[in-house]
Design an enzyme around this catalytic site. Structure first.
Site, PDB file in Angstrom:
ATOM      1  N   PHE A 144      28.907  73.323  44.635  1.00  0.00           N
ATOM      2  CA  PHE A 144      30.001  73.029  45.213  1.00  0.00           C
ATOM      3  C   PHE A 144      31.556  72.659  44.014  1.00  0.00           C
ATOM      4  CE2 PHE A 144      30.910  69.614  48.914  1.00  0.00           C
ATOM      5  CZ  PHE A 144      30.035  70.425  50.222  1.00  0.00           C
ATOM      6  N   GLN A 150      42.251  60.938  47.973  1.00  0.00           N
ATOM      7  CA  GLN A 150      41.655  61.786  48.461  1.00  0.00           C
ATOM      8  C   GLN A 150      42.499  62.816  49.696  1.00  0.00           C
ATOM      9  OE1 GLN A 150      37.626  63.398  48.023  1.00  0.00           O
ATOM     10  NE2 GLN A 150      38.630  64.040  46.392  1.00  0.00           N
ATOM     11  N   HIS A 152      41.728  66.222  51.321  1.00  0.00           N
ATOM     12  CA  HIS A 152      40.769  67.593  51.359  1.00  0.00           C
ATOM     13  C   HIS A 152      41.241  69.192  51.646  1.00  0.00           C
ATOM     14  CE1 HIS A 152      37.516  70.507  51.951  1.00  0.00           C
ATOM     15  NE2 HIS A 152      36.502  68.749  51.272  1.00  0.00           N
ATOM     16  N   LEU A 171      37.585  68.198  59.522  1.00  0.00           N
ATOM     17  CA  LEU A 171      36.735  68.786  58.036  1.00  0.00           C
ATOM     18  C   LEU A 171      36.252  70.054  57.883  1.00  0.00           C
ATOM     19  CD1 LEU A 171      36.749  67.857  54.970  1.00  0.00           C
ATOM     20  CD2 LEU A 171      34.904  67.116  55.118  1.00  0.00           C
ATOM     21  N   GLU A 181      33.469  72.070  51.776  1.00  0.00           N
ATOM     22  CA  GLU A 181      33.384  72.268  50.813  1.00  0.00           C
ATOM     23  C   GLU A 181      32.528  72.894  50.039  1.00  0.00           C
ATOM     24  OE1 GLU A 181      35.843  69.724  47.416  1.00  0.00           O
ATOM     25  OE2 GLU A 181      33.929  70.576  46.253  1.00  0.00           O
ATOM     26  N   ARG A 225      39.020  68.716  44.078  1.00  0.00           N
ATOM     27  CA  ARG A 225      39.667  68.786  45.069  1.00  0.00           C
ATOM     28  C   ARG A 225      41.415  68.628  45.239  1.00  0.00           C
ATOM     29  NH1 ARG A 225      35.261  65.387  49.419  1.00  0.00           N
ATOM     30  NH2 ARG A 225      34.050  67.554  49.331  1.00  0.00           N
ATOM     31  N   HIS A 276      41.934  62.599  53.351  1.00  0.00           N
ATOM     32  CA  HIS A 276      39.781  62.466  53.437  1.00  0.00           C
ATOM     33  C   HIS A 276      39.279  61.169  52.720  1.00  0.00           C
ATOM     34  CE1 HIS A 276      35.780  64.092  54.082  1.00  0.00           C
ATOM     35  NE2 HIS A 276      35.517  64.050  52.545  1.00  0.00           N
ATOM     36  N   ARG A 288      37.418  61.782  43.842  1.00  0.00           N
ATOM     37  CA  ARG A 288      36.387  62.149  43.845  1.00  0.00           C
ATOM     38  C   ARG A 288      35.324  63.401  44.476  1.00  0.00           C
ATOM     39  NH1 ARG A 288      32.361  63.080  48.609  1.00  0.00           N
ATOM     40  NH2 ARG A 288      34.458  62.650  49.669  1.00  0.00           N
TER      41      ARG A 288
HETATM   42  C1  LIG Z   1      33.802  65.290  58.270  1.00  0.00           C
HETATM   43  C2  LIG Z   1      33.718  64.206  56.873  1.00  0.00           C
HETATM   44  C3  LIG Z   1      32.473  64.840  55.800  1.00  0.00           C
HETATM   45  C4  LIG Z   1      32.176  64.502  54.388  1.00  0.00           C
HETATM   46  N1  LIG Z   1      31.073  65.447  54.327  1.00  0.00           N
HETATM   47  C5  LIG Z   1      30.357  64.437  52.713  1.00  0.00           C
HETATM   48  C6  LIG Z   1      29.673  64.935  52.533  1.00  0.00           C
HETATM   49  O1  LIG Z   1      29.620  66.243  52.803  1.00  0.00           O
HETATM   50  N2  LIG Z   1      29.202  64.620  50.818  1.00  0.00           N
HETATM   51  C7  LIG Z   1      29.710  63.311  50.547  1.00  0.00           C
HETATM   52  O2  LIG Z   1      29.386  63.077  49.635  1.00  0.00           O
HETATM   53  N3  LIG Z   1      30.600  63.571  51.504  1.00  0.00           N
HETATM   54  C8  LIG Z   1      30.635  63.252  52.247  1.00  0.00           C
HETATM   55  N4  LIG Z   1      31.828  62.778  53.482  1.00  0.00           N
HETATM   56  C9  LIG Z   1      32.872  61.410  52.953  1.00  0.00           C
HETATM   57  C10 LIG Z   1      31.373  60.400  52.955  1.00  0.00           C
HETATM   58  O3  LIG Z   1      30.391  60.431  54.691  1.00  0.00           O
HETATM   59  C11 LIG Z   1      32.078  58.981  53.461  1.00  0.00           C
HETATM   60  O4  LIG Z   1      32.557  58.639  52.200  1.00  0.00           O
HETATM   61  C12 LIG Z   1      30.777  58.215  53.861  1.00  0.00           C
HETATM   62  O5  LIG Z   1      30.032  58.305  55.035  1.00  0.00           O
HETATM   63  C13 LIG Z   1      31.063  56.621  53.912  1.00  0.00           C
HETATM   64  O6  LIG Z   1      29.780  55.969  53.874  1.00  0.00           O
HETATM   65  P1  LIG Z   1      29.827  54.071  53.871  1.00  0.00           P
HETATM   66  O7  LIG Z   1      28.654  53.336  54.393  1.00  0.00           O
HETATM   67  O8  LIG Z   1      31.094  53.718  53.098  1.00  0.00           O
HETATM   68  O9  LIG Z   1      30.670  54.018  55.689  1.00  0.00           O
HETATM   69  P2  LIG Z   1      30.920  54.784  57.212  1.00  0.00           P
HETATM   70  O10 LIG Z   1      29.458  55.817  57.149  1.00  0.00           O
HETATM   71  O11 LIG Z   1      32.054  55.185  57.251  1.00  0.00           O
HETATM   72  O12 LIG Z   1      30.652  53.217  57.870  1.00  0.00           O
HETATM   73  C14 LIG Z   1      31.047  52.385  57.974  1.00  0.00           C
HETATM   74  C15 LIG Z   1      30.298  51.477  58.976  1.00  0.00           C
HETATM   75  O13 LIG Z   1      31.164  50.428  58.136  1.00  0.00           O
HETATM   76  C16 LIG Z   1      31.235  50.154  60.225  1.00  0.00           C
HETATM   77  N5  LIG Z   1      32.136  48.983  60.742  1.00  0.00           N
HETATM   78  C17 LIG Z   1      34.130  49.156  60.002  1.00  0.00           C
HETATM   79  N6  LIG Z   1      34.978  47.601  60.096  1.00  0.00           N
HETATM   80  C18 LIG Z   1      33.664  47.213  60.562  1.00  0.00           C
HETATM   81  C19 LIG Z   1      34.602  45.663  61.335  1.00  0.00           C
HETATM   82  N7  LIG Z   1      35.185  45.138  61.140  1.00  0.00           N
HETATM   83  N8  LIG Z   1      33.285  44.903  61.640  1.00  0.00           N
HETATM   84  C20 LIG Z   1      31.982  45.423  61.950  1.00  0.00           C
HETATM   85  N9  LIG Z   1      31.812  47.170  61.481  1.00  0.00           N
HETATM   86  C21 LIG Z   1      32.708  47.311  60.139  1.00  0.00           C
HETATM   87  C22 LIG Z   1      31.109  50.927  61.220  1.00  0.00           C
HETATM   88  O14 LIG Z   1      30.949  50.603  62.035  1.00  0.00           O
HETATM   89  C23 LIG Z   1      30.669  51.541  60.179  1.00  0.00           C
HETATM   90  O15 LIG Z   1      28.824  51.271  60.787  1.00  0.00           O
HETATM   91  C24 LIG Z   1      32.489  63.120  54.723  1.00  0.00           C
HETATM   92  C25 LIG Z   1      33.633  62.258  54.737  1.00  0.00           C
HETATM   93  C26 LIG Z   1      34.101  63.249  56.267  1.00  0.00           C
HETATM   94  C27 LIG Z   1      34.980  61.950  57.259  1.00  0.00           C
END
Ligand SMILES: Cc1cc2nc3c(=O)[nH]c(=O)nc-3n(C[C@H](O)[C@H](O)[C@H](O)COP(=O)(O)OP(=O)(O)OC[C@H]3O[C@@H](n4cnc5c(N)ncnc54)[C@H](O)[C@@H]3O)c2cc1C
Length: 607
Positions: free
Chosen positions: A117, A237, A239, A249, A252, A283, A364, A406
């Site tokens: 990666f 960031q 991507h 997306l 990578e 990135r 991203h 990141r």
């Molecule tokens: C397409 C894509 C591919 C990616 N691939 C990778 C990868 O391969 N490797 C890597 O390390 N990272 C990757 N990332 C980044 C990574 O996935 C995210 O940074 C990470 O999943 C965020 O997780 P989180 O638990 O912080 O929030 P999220 O998984 O975004 O969850 C947010 C939660 O908050 C809740 N929420 C939001 N606002 C409120 C509110 N007001 N009230 C109640 N609930 C709320 C939502 O319901 C949800 O449950 C990727 C991101 C994307 C978009």
């Protein structure tokens, strides 16, 4: 109004929230998870390529090398104590996920398979290393499902489709949250000893983004309105490989499996920008390189995109030139990049096995956010003062393990490592803490705000204003930045905010699933985040990581080895007028490793 009482309330059911809920409940706490989405629809489920951990299953690797890459990738702004925790605890976090039942891909001898990666190297930058553990290109989906099952097993209580819209404070501590039940429009109070925000990112501030529609920065916006500063908001960031025109997306992992970026004359241009690691540079470097190619008229057909090529004949040719013995074929790609093939075929009618994919940078990931220490406790100033009862983890938080940029696979590590630490700390905290009573009428102000929104009869619909904001942010506070241009961006955001307050139009007057009203409220959050991002970006007069200024092209370690804290000057959250912002850049970067190990001291980043 219903009031619910739990030891701990976790807002958000992505990887960070679920990991925290799991550990808090395992430590004996009575835990609820409040989520605006059904948990397994959280954006973590969209993460594709992998989770980084120095397991060394395919070649030699060490957490120390992972640390080095992360500090360098973050352009030396990361807090090194946090990076140390990230890299060291990644290893047993991944093994733990495996033991919970996560179906990782395997090596021939049955160990967790790993791929290359961007920015991940062995021996302090010597060569690319296989560090990303993956489950095909559906790693996040598998993490989310695994953690959700474990939470159900642990009897964590889920409030699905409840949206948190305010935080409640009393006696100098956070004592709960106000939420709207989306299905009924009713307000609920969540009274807790400990509240954690794990609400994810805010890619929807920009026009072209890889982020889901729901990623509107609610958590940081809600806390910001109640006086909690946000850290390093200028670092967002892009991507390098979003599907052209859509922003979806393309992982990578494609380049990790050998994919190559090519310009209109078929040149592998990354050889010029990053001679040693080429297409796998970090990135920020690759995104800027693509933009520079496009600016030079070297986009495909002179247009605003380049090609990403994973066709076996192309990849094998470059592997042979590099003296590598391995070769890939269509079956290998179909197995390891199944989602990628599906996405390209479905959305663009392009088959990556026979044609190159059109790509351009896409908004991203937020490096900045709610400031925390390594135990996920929220800190509110440059002296690391902890606000009792409040925690944050995941993308909405800024423990600053990613610094100014990141590395790929490090977000999933961040979720499980700091989600777990937060969960453990919460379990201990709630054992000794008492419930602080809720203040009188804690939902009054936010209810009045919703009444205002619902009654809006102006001329501008939320969707129109959102589109304008996204366009302005993409154009003026995107990959390359410059003061005059950014000032115009702030003017636009300010005038959009004015229309949001005075000329909004809402069609739906009902209470059941009133998405019209909720999207309008989310637009308010996006506008707050856009404003904070722009002001923080103007304030930082240097280029570092993802923050690239045309008028200050160099990194300035003498003056800018500090984090930015942005807060609202008025301190009065409602109504959400145009608040003047206050910027404080005196929160020092923790450089503990650097003092003990000179290899971590800032130097020019060469890939
Ligand atoms: C397409 C894509 C591919 C990616 N691939 C990778 C990868 O391969 N490797 C890597 O390390 N990272 C990757 N990332 C980044 C990574 O996935 C995210 O940074 C990470 O999943 C965020 O997780 P989180 O638990 O912080 O929030 P999220 O998984 O975004 O969850 C947010 C939660 O908050 C809740 N929420 C939001 N606002 C409120 C509110 N007001 N009230 C109640 N609930 C709320 C939502 O319901 C949800 O449950 C990727 C991101 C994307 C978009």
């Amino acid at each position: 109004m219903q009031t619910h009482q739990f030891d701990a309330v976790i807002v958000g059911a992505g990887g960070a929230g679920l990991m925290a809920a799991l550990y808090a409940s395992e430590g004996g706490a009575n835990v609820a998870v409040v989520s605006k989405l059904y948990p397994t629809r959280s954006h973590t489920g969209a993460a594709l390529g992998g989770i980084g951990a120095a397991l060394g299953n395919l070649e030699e690797d060490k957490p120390l090398w992972h640390m080095y890459d992360t500090v360098k990738g973050g352009d030396y702004l990361a807090d090194q104590d946090a990076v140390k925790v990230l890299a060291e605890e990644a290893v047993d976090s991944v093994i733990e996920l495996e033991r919970m039942g996560l179906p990782f891909d395997r090596t021939d001898d049955g160990r967790i398979s790993q791929r290359r990666f961007g920015g991940h190297t062995s021996n302090f930058g010597e060569k690319a290393v296989r560090r990303a553990c993956h489950s095909a290109d559906r790693t996040g989906h598998m993490i989310l499902q695994t953690l959700y099952q474990q939470c159900i097993k642990n009897k964590v209580r889920f409030f699905d489709e409840y949206q948190v819209v305010d935080v409640i404070m009393n006696q100098g501590a956070v004592v709960g949250t106000v939420a709207i039940q989306l299905g009924t429009g009713e307000f609920h109070l969540f009274h807790a000893k400990a509240t954690m925000f794990a609400t994810g990112g805010w890619g929807r501030v920009w026009q072209v983004t890889s982020n889901a529609h729901s990623l509107t920065g609610d958590g940081p916006a809600v806390l910001f309105r109640r006086g909690i500063p946000m850290q390093d908001m200028e670092f967002y960031q892009f991507h390098p490989t979003g599907l052209y025109g859509l922003g979806l997306l393309l992982t990578e992992g494609i380049r990790g499996e050998g994919g190559i970026l090519l310009n209109r004359s078929g040149e592998r241009f990354m050889e010029r920008y990053a001679p040693s690691i080429k297409d796998l540079a970090s990135r920020d470097v690759v995104s800027r390189s693509i933009y520079l190619e496009i600016r030079d008229g070297k986009g495909i057909g002179g247009q605003n995109y380049v090609h990403l090529d994973i066709r076996p004949e192309t990849v094998n040719r470059y592997l042979a030139e590099a003296g590598e013995s391995c070769r890939i074929d269509s079956a290998y790609i179909a197995k390891n990049l199944a989602e990628t093939l599906d996405t390209c075929r479905t959305y663009l009618g392009v088959d990556p096995l026979t044609e190159p994919m059109p790509v351009a940078p896409t908004a991203h990931y937020a490096m900045g956010g709610i400031p925390t220490n390594v135990d996920a406790e929220v800190v509110i100033d440059e002296n690391w003062t902890v606000l009792p009862g409040l925690y944050a983890a995941g993308e909405c938080a800024c423990v600053s393990c990613h610094g100014a940029n990141r590395l790929g696979t490090n977000s999933l590590v961040d979720l499980v490592v700091f989600g777990r630490r937060g969960g453990k700390v919460i379990a201990n905290y709630v054992k000794q803490a008492d419930f602080i009573p809720l203040p009188a009428n804690p939902a009054e102000q936010v209810q009045a705000e919703f009444n205002r929104i619902r009654a809006s009869r102006g001329s501008r619909r939320p969707g129109e204003l959102r589109k304008e904001m996204q366009h302005e942010m993409m154009d003026k506070i995107g990959v390359f930045r410059e003061e005059d241009h950014m000032r115009k961006g702030i003017d636009s955001v300010t005038s959009l905010r004015d229309r949001y307050m005075n000329d909004l139009h809402i069609d739906d007057q009902g209470s059941i699933f009133n998405t019209d009203m909720m999207e309008a409220w989310e637009l308010g959050c996006l506008l707050d985040i856009a404003h904070m991002t722009a002001e923080s970006a103007i304030n930082r007069k240097e280029s570092r990581g993802a923050h690239s200024r045309e008028d200050f092209k160099k990194r300035d370690d003498t003056n800018w080895m500090v984090h930015t804290l942005v807060s609202s000057e008025s301190g009065e959250p409602y109504p959400h007028g145009i608040h003047p912002l206050k910027i404080n850049s005196s929160k020092k970067v923790n450089r503990s490793l650097e003092e003990g190990d000179k290899r971590f001291a800032p130097k020019e980043r060469v890939y």
